[in-house]
Design a protein around this motif. Structure first.
Motif, PDB file in Angstrom:
ATOM      1  N   LEU A 101       1.107  -0.849  -0.238  1.00  0.00           N
ATOM      2  CA  LEU A 101      -0.046  -0.027  -0.060  1.00  0.00           C
ATOM      3  C   LEU A 101       0.844   1.759   0.585  1.00  0.00           C
ATOM      4  N   GLY A 102       2.104   1.052   0.438  1.00  0.00           N
ATOM      5  CA  GLY A 102       3.226   2.323   0.559  1.00  0.00           C
ATOM      6  C   GLY A 102       2.645   3.473   1.465  1.00  0.00           C
ATOM      7  N   ASP A 103       2.754   4.181   0.825  1.00  0.00           N
ATOM      8  CA  ASP A 103       2.425   5.470   1.563  1.00  0.00           C
ATOM      9  C   ASP A 103       1.188   5.569   2.724  1.00  0.00           C
ATOM     10  N   ALA A 104       0.138   4.847   1.465  1.00  0.00           N
ATOM     11  CA  ALA A 104      -1.458   5.380   1.591  1.00  0.00           C
ATOM     12  C   ALA A 104      -1.577   4.509   3.524  1.00  0.00           C
ATOM     13  N   ALA A 105      -0.553   3.896   3.394  1.00  0.00           N
ATOM     14  CA  ALA A 105      -0.192   2.605   4.667  1.00  0.00           C
ATOM     15  C   ALA A 105      -0.122   3.350   6.074  1.00  0.00           C
ATOM     16  N   THR A 106      -0.655   4.514   6.768  1.00  0.00           N
ATOM     17  CA  THR A 106       0.030   5.090   7.402  1.00  0.00           C
ATOM     18  C   THR A 106       0.584   4.244   8.659  1.00  0.00           C
ATOM     19  N   PRO A 107       1.183   5.659   9.811  1.00  0.00           N
ATOM     20  CA  PRO A 107       1.504   4.018  10.933  1.00  0.00           C
ATOM     21  C   PRO A 107      -0.221   4.449  11.770  1.00  0.00           C
ATOM     22  N   GLU A 108      -1.046   4.701  11.822  1.00  0.00           N
ATOM     23  CA  GLU A 108      -2.218   4.681  12.646  1.00  0.00           C
ATOM     24  C   GLU A 108      -3.291   3.251  11.632  1.00  0.00           C
ATOM     25  N   ILE A 109      -3.501   3.562  10.916  1.00  0.00           N
ATOM     26  CA  ILE A 109      -3.816   1.974   9.760  1.00  0.00           C
ATOM     27  C   ILE A 109      -3.035   0.717  10.365  1.00  0.00           C
ATOM     28  N   LEU A 110      -1.378   0.934   9.646  1.00  0.00           N
ATOM     29  CA  LEU A 110      -0.681  -0.358  10.181  1.00  0.00           C
ATOM     30  C   LEU A 110      -1.707  -0.726  12.038  1.00  0.00           C
ATOM     31  N   ASP A 111      -1.249   0.134  13.499  1.00  0.00           N
ATOM     32  CA  ASP A 111      -1.506  -0.690  14.602  1.00  0.00           C
ATOM     33  C   ASP A 111      -3.128  -0.532  14.253  1.00  0.00           C
ATOM     34  N   ALA A 112      -4.072   0.140  13.469  1.00  0.00           N
ATOM     35  CA  ALA A 112      -5.495  -0.236  13.626  1.00  0.00           C
ATOM     36  C   ALA A 112      -5.273  -2.069  13.436  1.00  0.00           C
ATOM     37  N   TRP A 113      -4.267  -2.181  11.822  1.00  0.00           N
ATOM     38  CA  TRP A 113      -4.386  -3.709  11.572  1.00  0.00           C
ATOM     39  C   TRP A 113      -4.290  -4.761  12.922  1.00  0.00           C
ATOM     40  N   GLY A 114      -3.079  -3.995  13.185  1.00  0.00           N
ATOM     41  CA  GLY A 114      -1.834  -4.596  13.777  1.00  0.00           C
ATOM     42  C   GLY A 114      -2.879  -5.602  15.690  1.00  0.00           C
ATOM     43  N   GLU A 115      -3.566  -4.423  15.603  1.00  0.00           N
ATOM     44  CA  GLU A 115      -4.145  -4.269  17.055  1.00  0.00           C
ATOM     45  C   GLU A 115      -5.923  -5.574  16.791  1.00  0.00           C
ATOM     46  N   ALA A 116      -5.931  -5.205  15.339  1.00  0.00           N
ATOM     47  CA  ALA A 116      -7.140  -6.599  14.787  1.00  0.00           C
ATOM     48  C   ALA A 116      -6.967  -7.811  14.920  1.00  0.00           C
ATOM     49  N   TYR A 117      -5.906  -7.426  14.677  1.00  0.00           N
ATOM     50  CA  TYR A 117      -5.205  -9.553  13.403  1.00  0.00           C
ATOM     51  C   TYR A 117      -4.844  -9.698  15.599  1.00  0.00           C
ATOM     52  N   HIS A 118      -4.360  -9.279  16.554  1.00  0.00           N
ATOM     53  CA  HIS A 118      -4.180  -9.172  17.757  1.00  0.00           C
ATOM     54  C   HIS A 118      -5.567 -10.241  18.095  1.00  0.00           C
ATOM     55  N   ALA A 119      -6.987  -9.689  18.030  1.00  0.00           N
ATOM     56  CA  ALA A 119      -7.679  -9.849  18.419  1.00  0.00           C
ATOM     57  C   ALA A 119      -8.485 -11.186  18.139  1.00  0.00           C
ATOM     58  N   LEU A 120      -7.893 -11.202  16.484  1.00  0.00           N
ATOM     59  CA  LEU A 120      -8.293 -11.833  15.509  1.00  0.00           C
ATOM     60  C   LEU A 120      -7.257 -13.474  16.344  1.00  0.00           C
ATOM     61  N   ALA A 121      -5.729 -13.321  16.046  1.00  0.00           N
ATOM     62  CA  ALA A 121      -5.006 -14.563  16.713  1.00  0.00           C
ATOM     63  C   ALA A 121      -5.517 -14.668  17.773  1.00  0.00           C
ATOM     64  N   GLU A 122      -5.894 -14.046  18.787  1.00  0.00           N
ATOM     65  CA  GLU A 122      -5.781 -14.507  20.019  1.00  0.00           C
ATOM     66  C   GLU A 122      -7.527 -15.431  20.295  1.00  0.00           C
ATOM     67  N   ILE A 123      -8.678 -15.001  19.728  1.00  0.00           N
ATOM     68  CA  ILE A 123      -9.702 -15.951  19.264  1.00  0.00           C
ATOM     69  C   ILE A 123      -8.812 -17.373  18.262  1.00  0.00           C
ATOM     70  N   PHE A 124      -8.470 -17.571  17.931  1.00  0.00           N
ATOM     71  CA  PHE A 124      -7.976 -18.759  17.107  1.00  0.00           C
ATOM     72  C   PHE A 124      -7.513 -19.666  18.284  1.00  0.00           C
ATOM     73  N   ILE A 125      -6.443 -19.304  18.454  1.00  0.00           N
ATOM     74  CA  ILE A 125      -5.613 -20.301  19.536  1.00  0.00           C
ATOM     75  C   ILE A 125      -6.242 -19.999  20.992  1.00  0.00           C
ATOM     76  N   GLN A 126      -7.367 -19.186  21.079  1.00  0.00           N
ATOM     77  CA  GLN A 126      -7.836 -19.912  22.351  1.00  0.00           C
ATOM     78  C   GLN A 126      -9.101 -21.603  21.821  1.00  0.00           C
ATOM     79  N   LYS A 127      -9.459 -21.068  20.162  1.00  0.00           N
ATOM     80  CA  LYS A 127     -10.136 -22.501  19.804  1.00  0.00           C
ATOM     81  C   LYS A 127      -9.499 -23.281  19.745  1.00  0.00           C
ATOM     82  N   GLU A 128      -8.512 -23.374  19.099  1.00  0.00           N
ATOM     83  CA  GLU A 128      -7.519 -24.455  18.394  1.00  0.00           C
ATOM     84  C   GLU A 128      -6.617 -24.901  19.648  1.00  0.00           C
ATOM     85  N   ALA A 129      -6.391 -23.989  21.143  1.00  0.00           N
ATOM     86  CA  ALA A 129      -5.898 -24.969  22.196  1.00  0.00           C
ATOM     87  C   ALA A 129      -7.232 -25.610  22.846  1.00  0.00           C
TER      88      ALA A 129
END
Ligand code: FAD
Length: 404
Positions: free
Chosen positions: A110-138
């Motif tokens: 995405l280049g310049d379109a991927a601002t730090p704010e956008i990347l942080d938001a996606w990072g948080e969303a990924y983390h939240a989803l990863a937690e769901i998967f990790i718990q389900k898979e456990a």
């Protein structure tokens, strides 16, 4: 819990992810395999080459982003993916590297379109989803470990019998090498094979639906040989199984997995398959017979001709024996002899008019499996017929994707 601002940012930028899906998916896997080459053993390398897997990944990321505020709607998808992860032995430690690499790929594409704010938001969303998967898979790892005859990781099975079912499909009857109990599958579930093939640079993981009713003695998978076509290489694992694997040989499998299973209902049930998509349908049909079902069962199978029509005699025999089972066949390329002897019910592809003549009048539960174009047609016909989503169950023999 994600902040409302984070949710808003992720939803607003999901379309940009979708628009760049192929580029993000390709770059993600390139970077991932540079960082951790051993992960090539876990991901299907043919799907990498054909681009199916990168697209599937980017599609899942887009779906997750677009629905981040109503994950409940993604529940069936999350369950399906978590089952595949369990079968592939995905562990919590994999999520960190995948998340980090995904964000790097998004940033690069995405280049310049991927601002730090956008990347942080996606990072948080990924983390939240990863937690769901990790718990389900456990929970899934625990369940399969605790069940009688269950196991985690890959367990050795020997091929007790190898039986040709048609010109292109062969069944493998698998018994555990340790002679101990095996967990009976739910009809419709699949095994995951970890194939170490001589001369191949990677281990190849492939899923194979179980094709017989659940039992405590053996599993049966039925594999179509994927021949070379239009200059593309022949399928690696299916040819290895057909050509090199014989009775007595040992193969490694993960415990049965999958969400495509018969739900306990009283209403009529319709099983529709195309080609090798017959395998989970066979397991379902044999299970219904084993359970002495009182449900009306309609079994419809589409193939080119009788040469590639697996388990034909068995289905015909069940339909002859049980008054509540009806079986129909569609051949798209029948021989003259098949025409003369009326060895099929419909010539050509399944269509709405013909289906109307064989489907039950009452509400029914539909299960279908086959090539993606086949399933798209069946799904559209059923939708037009007013069959709600919760009664249209299907399995895709490939990476996570939709037929809607
Ligand atoms: P691959 O090497 O993975 O190749 C796949 C296809 O791509 C082949 O047709 C090959 O010719 C083509 N190809 C290879 N390279 C290229 C290229 N560069 N460009 C274009 N095309 C290329 N299969 C069954 O037979 N029976 C089952 O019951 C069954 N159940 C399944 C259940 C699930 C849940 C899933 C996800 C899949 C299932 N499959 C089943 C499919 C199975 O997992 C394998 O995908 C299948 O056996 C092909 O694997 P392969 O290694 O032989 O082919």
């Amino acid at each position: 819990m994600l902040e409302p601002q984070t949710i808003e940012t992720v939803k607003a930028t999901a379309p940009a992810i979708q628009a760049n899906a192929a580029a993000i998916g390709n770059r993600f896997y390139e970077m991932l395999f540079e960082k951790a080459p051993e992960l090539r053993n876990m991901f299907n390398q043919t799907n990498q080459e054909t681009g199916v897997q990168p697209e599937a990944l980017a599609y899942s990321v887009y779906q997750a982003g677009a629905n981040i505020d109503r994950l409940e709607e993604l529940r069936p998808t999350i369950e399906r993916i978590a089952e595949k992860h369990r079968a592939l032995d995905v562990r919590p430690e994999h999520y960190g590297l995948v998340g980090e690499t995904l964000l790097e790929a998004v940033e690069e594409v995405l280049g310049d379109a991927a601002t730090p704010e956008i990347l942080d938001a996606w990072g948080e969303a990924y983390h939240a989803l990863a937690e769901i998967f990790i718990q389900k898979e456990a929970v899934k790892y625990e369940e399969v470990k605790a069940a009688r005859g269950g196991w985690t990781g890959y367990r050795p099975f020997y091929v007790a019998e190898k039986v040709p079912e048609s010109d292109v499909i062969t069944s493998f009857y698998l018994k555990p090498k340790d002679g101990k109990a095996i967990i009976p599958q739910q009809p419709g579930q699949y095994l995951t094979l970890q194939a170490d093939i001589e001369g191949e640079p990677y281990t190849h993981m492939r899923h194979y639906s179980l094709s017989d009713a659940p039992n405590e003695n053996y599993y049966r998978i039925s594999v179509k040989r994927e021949d070379s076509e239009n200059g593309n290489p022949a399928g690696i694992v299916s040819n290895y199984l057909h050509r090199d694997v014989n009775e007595g040989d040992v193969l490694l499998f993960a415990a049965p997995a999958g969400e495509f299973v018969i739900e306990t209902e009283e209403m009529p049930i319709v099983l529709i398959s195309g080609g090798v998509g017959v395998t989970p349908m066979m397991s379902m049909l044999n299970t219904l017979v084993q359970e002495d079902t009182k449900r009306n069962v309609t079994f419809i199978h589409a193939a080119d001709s009788s040469k590639v029509h697996a388990m034909k005699a068995h289905v015909e025999q069940l339909a002859d024996t049980y008054s509540n089972i009806e079986a129909y066949t569609c051949y798209s390329a029948p021989t003259e002899e098949e025409r003369t002897h009326k060895m099929f019910d419909k010539e050509g592809f399944i269509d709405a008019d013909w289906l109307e003549t064989v489907l039950p009048d009452e509400q029914a539960d539909f299960y279908f499996c086959g090539p993606i174009p086949f399933m798209k047609v069946v799904n559209e016909i059923l939708k037009d017929r007013g069959v709600p989503a919760e009664r249209r169950h299907y399995e895709v023999f490939g990476p996570e994707s939709t037929i809607e």
